[in-house]
Design a protein around this motif. Structure first.
Motif, PDB file in Angstrom:
ATOM      1  N   LEU A 110       8.541  64.322  39.572  1.00 22.55           N
ATOM      2  CA  LEU A 110       9.559  63.297  39.867  1.00 22.55           C
ATOM      3  C   LEU A 110      10.371  63.639  41.113  1.00 22.55           C
ATOM      4  O   LEU A 110      11.175  62.819  41.573  1.00 22.55           O
ATOM      5  CB  LEU A 110      10.484  63.116  38.664  1.00 22.55           C
ATOM      6  CG  LEU A 110       9.815  62.555  37.400  1.00 22.55           C
ATOM      7  CD1 LEU A 110      10.835  62.402  36.278  1.00 22.55           C
ATOM      8  CD2 LEU A 110       9.160  61.200  37.670  1.00 22.55           C
ATOM      9  N   GLY A 111      10.161  64.823  41.650  1.00 25.31           N
ATOM     10  CA  GLY A 111      10.818  65.211  42.911  1.00 25.31           C
ATOM     11  C   GLY A 111      12.321  65.042  42.843  1.00 25.31           C
ATOM     12  O   GLY A 111      12.964  65.483  41.895  1.00 25.31           O
ATOM     13  N   SER A 112      12.856  64.285  43.829  1.00 21.89           N
ATOM     14  CA  SER A 112      14.319  64.163  43.881  1.00 21.89           C
ATOM     15  C   SER A 112      14.790  62.796  43.374  1.00 21.89           C
ATOM     16  O   SER A 112      15.859  62.314  43.785  1.00 21.89           O
ATOM     17  CB  SER A 112      14.792  64.390  45.319  1.00 21.89           C
ATOM     18  OG  SER A 112      14.113  63.440  46.137  1.00 21.89           O
ATOM     19  N   LEU A 113      14.008  62.188  42.518  1.00 18.48           N
ATOM     20  CA  LEU A 113      14.421  60.897  41.938  1.00 18.48           C
ATOM     21  C   LEU A 113      15.848  61.035  41.383  1.00 18.48           C
ATOM     22  O   LEU A 113      16.128  61.932  40.591  1.00 18.48           O
ATOM     23  CB  LEU A 113      13.455  60.522  40.795  1.00 18.48           C
ATOM     24  CG  LEU A 113      13.673  59.168  40.124  1.00 18.48           C
ATOM     25  CD1 LEU A 113      13.237  58.030  41.052  1.00 18.48           C
ATOM     26  CD2 LEU A 113      12.912  59.088  38.803  1.00 18.48           C
ATOM     27  N   PRO A 114      16.760  60.124  41.781  1.00 19.65           N
ATOM     28  CA  PRO A 114      18.147  60.254  41.299  1.00 19.65           C
ATOM     29  C   PRO A 114      18.232  60.104  39.774  1.00 19.65           C
ATOM     30  O   PRO A 114      17.416  59.397  39.167  1.00 19.65           O
ATOM     31  CB  PRO A 114      18.879  59.092  41.984  1.00 19.65           C
ATOM     32  CG  PRO A 114      17.993  58.650  43.088  1.00 19.65           C
ATOM     33  CD  PRO A 114      16.586  59.008  42.720  1.00 19.65           C
ATOM     34  N   LYS A 115      19.260  60.732  39.212  1.00 19.55           N
ATOM     35  CA  LYS A 115      19.439  60.696  37.752  1.00 19.55           C
ATOM     36  C   LYS A 115      19.497  59.260  37.207  1.00 19.55           C
ATOM     37  O   LYS A 115      18.917  58.943  36.184  1.00 19.55           O
ATOM     38  CB  LYS A 115      20.746  61.402  37.374  1.00 19.55           C
ATOM     39  CG  LYS A 115      20.643  62.913  37.282  1.00 19.55           C
ATOM     40  CD  LYS A 115      21.962  63.471  36.749  1.00 19.55           C
ATOM     41  CE  LYS A 115      21.863  64.969  36.521  1.00 19.55           C
ATOM     42  NZ  LYS A 115      23.090  65.569  36.006  1.00 19.55           N
ATOM     43  N   GLU A 116      20.241  58.378  37.942  1.00 26.90           N
ATOM     44  CA  GLU A 116      20.409  56.999  37.445  1.00 26.90           C
ATOM     45  C   GLU A 116      19.068  56.287  37.411  1.00 26.90           C
ATOM     46  O   GLU A 116      18.764  55.516  36.494  1.00 26.90           O
ATOM     47  CB  GLU A 116      21.373  56.195  38.341  1.00 26.90           C
ATOM     48  CG  GLU A 116      22.779  56.735  38.448  1.00 26.90           C
ATOM     49  CD  GLU A 116      22.841  58.053  39.228  1.00 26.90           C
ATOM     50  OE1 GLU A 116      22.017  58.230  40.163  1.00 26.90           O
ATOM     51  OE2 GLU A 116      23.674  58.907  38.884  1.00 26.90           O
ATOM     52  N   ALA A 117      18.231  56.541  38.439  1.00 28.64           N
ATOM     53  CA  ALA A 117      16.920  55.878  38.490  1.00 28.64           C
ATOM     54  C   ALA A 117      16.041  56.402  37.355  1.00 28.64           C
ATOM     55  O   ALA A 117      15.302  55.640  36.716  1.00 28.64           O
ATOM     56  CB  ALA A 117      16.252  56.144  39.835  1.00 28.64           C
ATOM     57  N   ALA A 118      16.160  57.693  37.088  1.00 29.67           N
ATOM     58  CA  ALA A 118      15.360  58.263  36.005  1.00 29.67           C
ATOM     59  C   ALA A 118      15.786  57.658  34.667  1.00 29.67           C
ATOM     60  O   ALA A 118      14.963  57.324  33.814  1.00 29.67           O
ATOM     61  CB  ALA A 118      15.533  59.780  35.976  1.00 29.67           C
TER      62      ALA A 118
END
Ligand SMILES: CCCCCC/C=C/C(=O)SCCNC(=O)CCNC(=O)[C@H](O)C(C)(C)COP(=O)(O)OP(=O)(O)OC[C@H]1O[C@@H](n2cnc3c(N)ncnc32)[C@H](O)[C@@H]1OP(=O)(O)O
Length: 404
Positions: free
Chosen positions: A99-107
């Motif tokens: 998931l690399g640097s996917l932001p927390k909110e997007a996750a």
């Protein structure tokens, strides 16, 4: 994917082969969604929904759920990579790291989307056998149906793990009384969702009448005595179909049933199995045994094994409970409903009078003793409910400080 499959096989290597998953539904992740609005509450609801999944969503999806959960709660993966032979943890690490640097909110949003895309298999009432059954209305906390000579009383508060609140105590008594008089041959109790029942609803202790906590304890003792009395006196064969973990009074009552069939159901959450269990944590809750278990359990098991459960709160798996005689038979979850209901339908074709009379012969010489035990257990509990030990345990649970 091959690695995930291997991890899955390893995780389940102690399960019967009939439990192993053969299909892996492909689920589309909505990674490009622009409106990211999932709240923390949505996220928590989705986590609860995952636990209610009836069908196994497959390894690929479970790894995605795991990865999104970690990303949403901890951010990008910065854990050391597990060794090549640590297959399960490596598969999980790979999924999270991808998931690399996917932001927390997007996750968080993707987690919510993924869970909602699984919604067809979230229908936990799919456990209910198909068929055109007669459904009794007028119950808020139960689903009561009658078909093929079987009255089925299903606990129906799956979001609360089928915890038994005051209304449910009354409804179960009403349903049992109706079942004792209807034209069915046998009666079955079961649970809707992932739990059989988490036992007494601990909020039952919170609504205090004008007479104060003493009056509350007294009312609860009267209710409990009447409730357990209905099980002691129930005239037809009474069978428990234990679909998942059982706690407290939902376990102790099993000693008053005529047969107990349990699933070896595993509830999966982030690849960690939570096995169906039988748990009576009375001391942890500052309470004492009920449901006549202080009498039935030492007889069913042995005094020492009963002590481990009732005093020290030892949790048994379905297999262990079967070895101790509390459970009649354990079935693999994949065939549980089919096998059990086929068997129950065959039981329901036996001559009804013979069934009743045989039950009466067995119960008769114990009935008086059971009522006396019930009365004594309720008296003792009435005192326990007023103790600091019990109050603290309930407050801790309700303020989210402790769980079992
Ligand atoms: C008339 C009175 C007669 C009294 C008779 C004496 C009977 C004694 C007993 O039965 S003792 C046993 C009592 N039961 C417990 O102590 C279980 C408490 N629950 C838990 O520890 C956990 O909820 C769990 C291990 C069962 C499940 O944990 P988890 O999978 O993490 O789920 P949640 O905790 O998030 O539960 C979901 C939802 O359900 C609520 N809930 C579950 N069990 C109970 C319960 N027994 N009483 C009240 N509420 C319960 C839980 O609070 C969550 O609610 P929420 O979504 O937060 O609103």
């Amino acid at each position: 994917m091959a690695m995930a499959y291997l991890a899955w096989r390893l995780a389940r290597r102690s399960c019967p082969s009939s439990l192993q998953v053969t299909s892996f539904p492909v689920v589309q992740l909505h990674m490009n969604r622009t409106a990211m609005r999932a709240s923390q509450k949505d996220f928590e609801n989705s986590m609860n929904q995952v636990k209610l999944l009836k069908k196994d969503p497959g390894n690929e999806v479970k790894l995605k759920l795991y990865a999104l959960y970690k990303q949403a709660t901890e951010g990008p993966c910065n854990m050391p990579k597990p060794g090549v032979f640590d297959l399960i943890n490596k598969a999980k690490w790979d999924a999270w790291n991808a998931l690399g640097s996917l932001p927390k909110e997007a996750a968080r949003q993707n987690y919510v989307d993924l869970v909602s895309s699984l919604s067809p298999s979230l229908e936990s009432s799919s456990q209910v056998e198909p068929g055109t059954d007669r459904k009794s209305t007028g119950f808020e906390t139960l689903v009561v149906t009658s078909e093929d000579g079987i009255t089925k009383i299903m606990f129906n508060r799956p979001k609360k793990k089928n915890a038994i609140n005051t209304e449910m105590y009354h409804e179960i008594m009403r349903a049992l009384k109706a079942a004792s008089k209807d034209d069915s041959i046998i009666t079955v109790l079961t649970g809707n969702g992932d739990y059989y029942s988490s036992g007494n609803d601990l909020t039952n202790f919170t609504d205090i009448p004008p007479g104060g906590v003493e009056e509350k304890a007294k009312n609860n003792a009267v209710l409990l005595r009447e409730f357990v009395g209905c099980f002691i006196d129930f005239p037809k064969p009474l069978i428990a179909v234990v679909n998942g973990p059982a706690v407290g009074i939902s376990v102790t009552l099993l000693g008053l049933f005529d047969a107990v069939y349990a699933s070896d159901r595993m509830v999966f959450f982030s690849l960690l199995p939570l096995q169906a269990t039988f748990h009576t944590p009375f001391s942890h809750l500052g309470q004492s045994p009920e449901g006549c278990s202080s009498y039935t359990f030492p007889k069913i098991m042995s005094p020492a094994k009963a002590t481990e459960m009732l005093i020290f709160g030892k949790k048994l798996t379905a297999g262990e409970a079967c070895a101790q005689g509390l459970v009649t038979e354990v079935f693999p979850d994949s065939t549980f409903q089919k096998e059990v209901w086929t068997r129950l339908k065959a039981f329901a074709k036996l001559p009804p009078n013979a069934l009743r009379i045989s039950k009466e012969v067995i119960r008769k010489r114990e009935r008086e003793k059971l009522h006396a035990v019930n009365a004594e257990e309720c008296n003792v509990l009435q005192g326990r409910w007023l103790s600091d030990e019990c109050t603290n345990a309930v407050v801790n649970f309700l303020s989210r400080k402790s769980k079992l």
